[in-house]
Write a protein that holds these residues in place. Structure first.
Motif, PDB file in Angstrom:
ATOM      1  N   PRO A  69       0.571  -8.286   3.199  1.00 58.45           N
ATOM      2  CA  PRO A  69       1.116  -8.317   1.838  1.00 58.45           C
ATOM      3  C   PRO A  69       2.235  -9.349   1.709  1.00 58.45           C
ATOM      4  O   PRO A  69       2.909  -9.676   2.697  1.00 58.45           O
ATOM      5  CB  PRO A  69       1.647  -6.894   1.634  1.00 58.45           C
ATOM      6  CG  PRO A  69       1.840  -6.337   3.003  1.00 58.45           C
ATOM      7  CD  PRO A  69       0.807  -7.002   3.866  1.00 58.45           C
ATOM      8  N   PHE A  71       5.712 -10.512  -0.364  1.00 60.96           N
ATOM      9  CA  PHE A  71       6.841 -10.167  -1.234  1.00 60.96           C
ATOM     10  C   PHE A  71       7.482 -11.483  -1.658  1.00 60.96           C
ATOM     11  O   PHE A  71       7.982 -12.239  -0.822  1.00 60.96           O
ATOM     12  CB  PHE A  71       7.839  -9.269  -0.509  1.00 60.96           C
ATOM     13  CG  PHE A  71       7.333  -7.866  -0.303  1.00 60.96           C
ATOM     14  CD1 PHE A  71       7.724  -6.837  -1.141  1.00 60.96           C
ATOM     15  CD2 PHE A  71       6.442  -7.584   0.729  1.00 60.96           C
ATOM     16  CE1 PHE A  71       7.244  -5.543  -0.956  1.00 60.96           C
ATOM     17  CE2 PHE A  71       5.949  -6.307   0.923  1.00 60.96           C
ATOM     18  CZ  PHE A  71       6.352  -5.285   0.073  1.00 60.96           C
ATOM     19  N   GLU A  75       8.428 -14.047 -10.207  1.00 60.47           N
ATOM     20  CA  GLU A  75       7.073 -14.072 -10.742  1.00 60.47           C
ATOM     21  C   GLU A  75       6.371 -15.402 -10.484  1.00 60.47           C
ATOM     22  O   GLU A  75       5.161 -15.437 -10.242  1.00 60.47           O
ATOM     23  CB  GLU A  75       7.104 -13.778 -12.250  1.00 60.47           C
ATOM     24  CG  GLU A  75       7.474 -12.341 -12.599  1.00 60.47           C
ATOM     25  CD  GLU A  75       6.441 -11.335 -12.124  1.00 60.47           C
ATOM     26  OE1 GLU A  75       5.297 -11.735 -11.812  1.00 60.47           O
ATOM     27  OE2 GLU A  75       6.779 -10.138 -12.043  1.00 60.47           O
ATOM     28  N   ALA A  78       5.216 -15.487  -6.940  1.00 62.03           N
ATOM     29  CA  ALA A  78       4.146 -14.492  -6.795  1.00 62.03           C
ATOM     30  C   ALA A  78       2.830 -15.030  -7.356  1.00 62.03           C
ATOM     31  O   ALA A  78       1.761 -14.869  -6.740  1.00 62.03           O
ATOM     32  CB  ALA A  78       4.529 -13.197  -7.512  1.00 62.03           C
ATOM     33  N   ARG A  82      -0.803 -15.649  -5.400  1.00 64.17           N
ATOM     34  CA  ARG A  82      -2.101 -15.151  -5.873  1.00 64.17           C
ATOM     35  C   ARG A  82      -3.091 -16.295  -6.045  1.00 64.17           C
ATOM     36  O   ARG A  82      -4.287 -16.149  -5.749  1.00 64.17           O
ATOM     37  CB  ARG A  82      -1.917 -14.392  -7.192  1.00 64.17           C
ATOM     38  CG  ARG A  82      -1.079 -13.123  -7.066  1.00 64.17           C
ATOM     39  CD  ARG A  82      -1.028 -12.335  -8.364  1.00 64.17           C
ATOM     40  NE  ARG A  82      -0.076 -11.239  -8.284  1.00 64.17           N
ATOM     41  CZ  ARG A  82       1.146 -11.262  -8.814  1.00 64.17           C
ATOM     42  NH1 ARG A  82       1.555 -12.341  -9.490  1.00 64.17           N
ATOM     43  NH2 ARG A  82       1.958 -10.231  -8.677  1.00 64.17           N
ATOM     44  N   ARG A  88      -2.428  -8.836  -2.363  1.00 65.70           N
ATOM     45  CA  ARG A  88      -1.340  -7.831  -2.331  1.00 65.70           C
ATOM     46  C   ARG A  88      -0.007  -8.559  -2.435  1.00 65.70           C
ATOM     47  O   ARG A  88       0.597  -8.916  -1.430  1.00 65.70           O
ATOM     48  CB  ARG A  88      -1.420  -7.004  -1.048  1.00 65.70           C
ATOM     49  CG  ARG A  88      -2.658  -6.128  -0.959  1.00 65.70           C
ATOM     50  CD  ARG A  88      -2.623  -5.266   0.290  1.00 65.70           C
ATOM     51  NE  ARG A  88      -2.774  -6.067   1.507  1.00 65.70           N
ATOM     52  CZ  ARG A  88      -2.484  -5.614   2.728  1.00 65.70           C
ATOM     53  NH1 ARG A  88      -1.986  -4.388   2.883  1.00 65.70           N
ATOM     54  NH2 ARG A  88      -2.671  -6.387   3.789  1.00 65.70           N
ATOM     55  N   THR A  90       3.831  -8.716  -4.436  1.00 64.59           N
ATOM     56  CA  THR A  90       4.847  -8.029  -5.235  1.00 64.59           C
ATOM     57  C   THR A  90       5.984  -8.996  -5.518  1.00 64.59           C
ATOM     58  O   THR A  90       6.474  -9.667  -4.599  1.00 64.59           O
ATOM     59  CB  THR A  90       5.396  -6.795  -4.486  1.00 64.59           C
ATOM     60  OG1 THR A  90       4.307  -5.952  -4.102  1.00 64.59           O
ATOM     61  CG2 THR A  90       6.352  -6.014  -5.370  1.00 64.59           C
ATOM     62  N   LEU A 102      14.218  -5.229  -2.716  1.00 65.13           N
ATOM     63  CA  LEU A 102      12.812  -4.827  -2.781  1.00 65.13           C
ATOM     64  C   LEU A 102      12.270  -4.520  -1.395  1.00 65.13           C
ATOM     65  O   LEU A 102      11.612  -3.486  -1.178  1.00 65.13           O
ATOM     66  CB  LEU A 102      11.994  -5.941  -3.435  1.00 65.13           C
ATOM     67  CG  LEU A 102      10.484  -5.725  -3.511  1.00 65.13           C
ATOM     68  CD1 LEU A 102      10.152  -4.545  -4.419  1.00 65.13           C
ATOM     69  CD2 LEU A 102       9.789  -6.992  -3.990  1.00 65.13           C
ATOM     70  N   ARG A 106      10.843  -0.896   0.022  1.00 65.92           N
ATOM     71  CA  ARG A 106       9.402  -0.734   0.232  1.00 65.92           C
ATOM     72  C   ARG A 106       8.980  -0.718   1.704  1.00 65.92           C
ATOM     73  O   ARG A 106       7.918  -0.184   2.022  1.00 65.92           O
ATOM     74  CB  ARG A 106       8.644  -1.871  -0.468  1.00 65.92           C
ATOM     75  CG  ARG A 106       8.841  -1.947  -1.973  1.00 65.92           C
ATOM     76  CD  ARG A 106       8.070  -0.863  -2.709  1.00 65.92           C
ATOM     77  NE  ARG A 106       8.141  -1.075  -4.140  1.00 65.92           N
ATOM     78  CZ  ARG A 106       7.278  -1.810  -4.838  1.00 65.92           C
ATOM     79  NH1 ARG A 106       6.289  -2.416  -4.213  1.00 65.92           N
ATOM     80  NH2 ARG A 106       7.412  -1.937  -6.144  1.00 65.92           N
TER      81      ARG A 106
END
Length: 234
Positions: A69, A71, A75, A78, A82, A88, A90, A102, A106
């Protein structure tokens, strides 16, 4: 009625991102003047298994191996992860403190190391804070950032002819490189008529070396807040 300021906005952000910022500046009615202060080169990463990968810049996303994943600091980074196939992902709130919070909320240190993919000289404070929280942090260079040799001729001409009234700065290093370029081109005095917009107080500190018409700092360290501070051309 006061005369409208010149429409030129100096965009110092490197690619990836310079074109995106230029398009956003144009939508606000300004004329983007492209002057990327840095050139970024991705580097391939090969690392041992980790529980998660952390990025503080969208420039780091292309180097991340698929699997764990991600982190991301905000945005934009992120979205870049993607776009490179990570599912995955965040996003934190836009700065290193938010990313630290964060991760601490998590993840657990006992679940394995973290890969922190960065540019040279970046995120050392974040790495130390994560280690102080008990995490094993593998800080690896995901891209090389090199100063642009000179400011583009078109940008120099716009500055010389007083066609620029605003300048956007998104990192301390790009701000420092731009200042060097302005001095090398004999244009440092021209900034007296330009409002500098900094994404963070650290960037503003670097900019204080030149006599800008003013230095304003975004209330949040993200791209959209900077553009709100720029506002539409009137």
């Amino acid at each position: 009625m006061a005369e409208a300021p010149p429409r030129g906005v100096l965009v110092t952000r490197p690619e990836p991102g310079c074109a995106e910022t230029a398009a956003a500046v144009a939508r606000l009615g300004w004329q983007p003047v492209l002057a990327p202060a840095l050139r970024l080169r991705p580097r391939a990463l090969t690392v041992a298994p980790v529980q998660a990968m952390l990025i503080t810049s969208r420039a780091a996303a292309p180097a991340l191996p698929l699997g764990p994943p991600v982190f991301a600091v905000g945005e934009a980074s992120a979205a870049q992860a993607r776009a490179h196939g990570h599912t995955r992902v965040t996003a934190a709130g836009g700065d290193a403190a938010a990313l630290l919070a964060l991760v601490r909320a998590r993840l657990r240190p006992a679940d394995g190391p973290l890969l922190l993919a960065v540019g040279q000289g970046y995120a050392m404070d974040l790495a130390q804070a994560l280690r102080s929280a008990g995490f094993i942090v593998l800080r690896r260079l995901a891209y090389a950032a090199e100063p642009a040799a000179t400011m583009p001729a078109a940008a120099q001409a716009a500055l010389y002819n007083d066609l620029v009234s605003q300048a956007l700065f998104l990192s301390p290093r790009s701000a420092a490189c731009c200042i060097t370029q302005l001095r090398d081109a004999g244009l440092a005095a021209r900034v007296a008529s330009i409002r500098a917009i900094a994404i963070s107080p650290r960037v503003a500190q670097v900019l204080a070396d030149l006599p800008w018409r003013g230095i304003e700092v975004a209330s949040r360290p993200d791209h959209d807040t900077m553009l709100q501070l720029l506002g539409p051309h009137r």
